[in-house]
Design a protein around this motif. Structure first.
Motif, short mmCIF file in Angstrom:
data_model
loop_
_atom_site.label_atom_id
_atom_site.label_comp_id
_atom_site.label_asym_id
_atom_site.label_seq_id
_atom_site.Cartn_x
_atom_site.Cartn_y
_atom_site.Cartn_z
N GLN A 3 45.90 44.67 88.04
CA GLN A 3 44.59 44.31 87.52
C GLN A 3 43.83 43.68 88.67
O GLN A 3 44.30 42.71 89.25
N CYS A 4 42.68 44.23 89.03
CA CYS A 4 41.87 43.72 90.13
C CYS A 4 40.64 43.03 89.57
O CYS A 4 39.99 43.55 88.68
N TYR A 5 40.35 41.87 90.13
CA TYR A 5 39.17 41.10 89.76
C TYR A 5 38.30 40.95 91.00
O TYR A 5 38.79 40.58 92.06
N SER A 6 37.02 41.24 90.86
CA SER A 6 36.10 41.10 91.98
C SER A 6 34.80 40.49 91.49
O SER A 6 34.39 40.72 90.36
N ASP A 7 34.17 39.74 92.38
CA ASP A 7 32.86 39.19 92.02
C ASP A 7 31.73 40.10 92.50
O ASP A 7 30.58 39.73 92.45
N SER A 8 32.08 41.30 92.92
CA SER A 8 31.07 42.29 93.34
C SER A 8 30.80 43.26 92.18
O SER A 8 31.56 44.21 91.97
N GLN A 9 29.72 43.01 91.46
CA GLN A 9 29.36 43.92 90.37
C GLN A 9 29.07 45.31 90.90
O GLN A 9 29.42 46.31 90.25
N LEU A 10 28.44 45.39 92.05
CA LEU A 10 28.09 46.68 92.62
C LEU A 10 29.34 47.53 92.84
O LEU A 10 29.39 48.71 92.47
N MET A 11 30.38 46.94 93.43
CA MET A 11 31.61 47.69 93.69
C MET A 11 32.31 48.06 92.38
O MET A 11 32.71 49.20 92.20
N VAL A 12 32.45 47.10 91.49
CA VAL A 12 33.16 47.36 90.24
C VAL A 12 32.46 48.47 89.46
O VAL A 12 33.08 49.45 89.05
N LYS A 13 31.15 48.36 89.29
CA LYS A 13 30.42 49.38 88.53
C LYS A 13 30.41 50.72 89.23
O LYS A 13 30.45 51.77 88.59
N GLY A 14 30.41 50.71 90.56
CA GLY A 14 30.48 51.96 91.31
C GLY A 14 31.82 52.65 91.14
O GLY A 14 31.90 53.87 90.94
N LEU A 15 32.90 51.88 91.17
CA LEU A 15 34.24 52.46 91.05
C LEU A 15 34.56 52.94 89.64
O LEU A 15 35.27 53.93 89.47
N ILE A 16 34.04 52.25 88.62
CA ILE A 16 34.36 52.68 87.26
C ILE A 16 33.35 53.69 86.72
O ILE A 16 33.47 54.16 85.60
N GLY A 17 32.36 54.03 87.55
CA GLY A 17 31.43 55.09 87.18
C GLY A 17 30.19 54.64 86.41
O GLY A 17 29.42 55.48 85.97
#
Length: 127
Positions: A51-65
């Protein structure tokens, strides 16, 4: 970049590094590179459910589509990360968390800033 690898409440590894990026790199590039490095470390530890947690919304939303990744370099890294996940049969959850809930990785990233003050990155990976 700051990376924290945990198993439950136990911390397995702390990483504070500034290599892999230069003074022209964006914080978004550092985010993707940190995730790539974290996943590579996890594979080396023979752990396949993370489980990965990041404070980068841009990266998270980019990776999950949820968002399109428009930058060619970030798109290349996104595709590489997704390929590594698939090839290694990893089960990976990716969630955004507010920066204030990412204090350990934030501290490590600030240490890395001493190496290159233009890079600000943080990532927490929990196993």
């Amino acid at each position: 970049m700051g990376i924290v690898i945990k198993k439950g409440d136990r911390t397995l590894k702390y990483i504070s590094r500034c290599d892999g990026v230069n003074d022209k790199a964006s914080s978004n590039l550092a985010e993707y590179l940190a995730l790539l490095q974290g996943i590579s470390l996890i594979i080396g530890m023979k752990i396949y459910n993370i489980q990965c947690y990041s404070d980068s919304q841009l990266m998270v939303k980019g990776l999950i589509g949820e968002n399109r990744v428009l930058d060619p370099e970030l798109l290349r890294l996104k595709e590489l990360i997704l390929q590594i996940i698939e090839i290694n049969n990893l089960s990976v959850g990716l969630l955004w968390i507010p920066r204030e809930h990412n204090k350990e990785a934030d501290k490590l990233s600030k240490q890395a800033l001493k190496c290159d003050p233009s890079i600000y990155q943080m990532q927490t990976i929990t196993i």
